[in-house]
Design a protein around this motif. Sequence first.
Motif, PDB file in Angstrom:
ATOM      1  N   ARG A 139      43.425  39.728  43.792  1.00 10.44           N
ATOM      2  CA  ARG A 139      41.598  40.058  43.788  1.00 10.44           C
ATOM      3  C   ARG A 139      40.448  39.060  43.155  1.00 10.44           C
ATOM      4  O   ARG A 139      41.990  38.536  41.634  1.00 10.44           O
ATOM      5  N   GLU A 156      42.230  38.847  38.355  1.00 11.01           N
ATOM      6  CA  GLU A 156      42.841  39.384  38.374  1.00 11.01           C
ATOM      7  C   GLU A 156      44.323  39.278  37.569  1.00 11.01           C
ATOM      8  O   GLU A 156      45.000  39.189  37.956  1.00 11.01           O
ATOM      9  N   ASP A 169      35.253  43.271  40.549  1.00  7.87           N
ATOM     10  CA  ASP A 169      35.373  42.072  41.702  1.00  7.87           C
ATOM     11  C   ASP A 169      34.637  41.835  42.552  1.00  7.87           C
ATOM     12  O   ASP A 169      33.607  41.822  42.529  1.00  7.87           O
ATOM     13  N   VAL A 222      38.336  38.136  40.447  1.00  6.53           N
ATOM     14  CA  VAL A 222      36.470  38.945  38.941  1.00  6.53           C
ATOM     15  C   VAL A 222      35.973  38.150  39.221  1.00  6.53           C
ATOM     16  O   VAL A 222      35.716  36.670  38.295  1.00  6.53           O
ATOM     17  N   ARG A 276      38.395  51.357  35.538  1.00  6.50           N
ATOM     18  CA  ARG A 276      38.619  51.128  36.505  1.00  6.50           C
ATOM     19  C   ARG A 276      39.456  52.205  37.731  1.00  6.50           C
ATOM     20  O   ARG A 276      38.920  52.558  38.352  1.00  6.50           O
ATOM     21  N   SER A 282      34.105  46.309  44.653  1.00  5.08           N
ATOM     22  CA  SER A 282      35.349  46.761  43.886  1.00  5.08           C
ATOM     23  C   SER A 282      36.424  46.160  45.378  1.00  5.08           C
ATOM     24  O   SER A 282      36.193  46.950  46.595  1.00  5.08           O
ATOM     25  N   CYS A 337      31.659  49.391  42.412  1.00  7.02           N
ATOM     26  CA  CYS A 337      31.783  48.460  41.390  1.00  7.02           C
ATOM     27  C   CYS A 337      31.656  50.022  40.087  1.00  7.02           C
ATOM     28  O   CYS A 337      32.245  50.079  39.784  1.00  7.02           O
TER      29      CYS A 337
END
Length: 486
Positions: A386, A371, A396, A388, A40, A417, A435
Amino acid sequence: MTRDLTDLMHENVAARESSMAGLEPTASVLAGTARRVRRRRALRRTLQVGGAGTAVVVLGAASWLGWQQREAPVPADTPTPSASATPRSSATPAPSPTASATLDEIPGLPPTTALPPGLLAATTPGWVLTVYRSEPSQHDLQVPVALVNTVVLVSPTGERYRVVDLPLDTAVSLLRWDAGSTTAVVSIDSVGGASSAREPRAELDLETGTLTPTPLDLNRYADGPWYHGLTADGDELWSNATSTDAATSDVFRRTDDGALELVGGLGLHAPLLDPTKTRIATSVWGYDTLLAVIDVRDGHRTELEYGVPGKRCDAVSWLDEGSLLVVCADRTIVGSEEVAADAALYRFDIAGASTQVTLLQQLADGEPIPERWGGATLTGGRTVVRMVERGADACDAGAAVWDGRRLVPLLDAPAGSVDVTAAGGVAYVRSRSSCQEATPAVLTAYDVDAGTSVVVAPQPEPTADVPQWAVGMSSWAVRGVGLPTR
């Protein structure tokens, strides 16, 4: 100062290793978790200094579940939908730029106008500062090919003004900007050629474009140091890795005179700053049942048991000054990656003499989950998170707001993302369609009280010469808050 900080960091690491011998996660778990964090971070770094993408998918705010997206900016003299999005004092009226100003079409930028004299200094909370360092797709990554590198100021209702142009071979990430200020705190990357140089902290004069490095006396393991926000006293919080793999790190306060004061040690993930901006929550290295809370003023550290037997738990975000939203799950290993099952959200109360954990919502297996360590606190006991996908190398899957009773989706973007931040009652969601590759970002502001949204920073429009863009908006900051760099 370098020697003193280095000694402290070495002592800190040695103490951790001694106290937690035999308690570390397995090598495969550590490798997988560290790889996700690095991936990330690497993607964000790629998007900041240049990247390539082959497909552009137009992303917008979700209009379902009551969210109403504005397709185009409304006139500047139209009242904003909610006071929470743009709180103003009676002593400082909001600026009122002319709505009839000519919109300029510049490749790599959304429609913008020239900045009226005095507007920058007259801005109030709710205005957003962005940087568009736009690059076309299909290019040699060794050559800087940004066609525009412009700071753009955006009103709460979506009007956009060109502030200053920056050198095309310099990538700037906004870390901190306060409405009404003519300067911003940034990080700098010089790109192109055989080498690159990074300055983790610098000050940008928004009137002249001058960049003045303000070096931090910290090591630069794993692309650190990283910025994490402002304390209640106005000090900046920074962390840097204490090992080359960035598995552990320390957090510091940077005072106005540039001095650095050690606050304490962190786990693998970025710390969460509480709504009072006096404490941070962090994971505890080697333990999956503990949460550490550190007072950023005196470094006092308290380690707390989550109290959910048989589950691995992690904080998602602070809900208020006395509680956090926590996700707990059964985590199994697939290859070298963790996969979550039987996940649920809990409220973890830490105020008072004892802690208490309360089940809030069971999450269906196979569905996206919040997340860990990836949310941002809103007013009223709410938080933006977020979402995921589950499984190895998961991407994501959009963003949602925990409204006190349930998760309410804001944006559904599978395999994309997302980054989130918040200011007051407004959630800011930056989304991309991939992502794995660099694709243009869209920044949307959601007023969670009014149930409305405004596209703050859209993708650049394609042109005859540039049918697809790899990078558009590369950075933003609002109300003294920029996106943490780790």
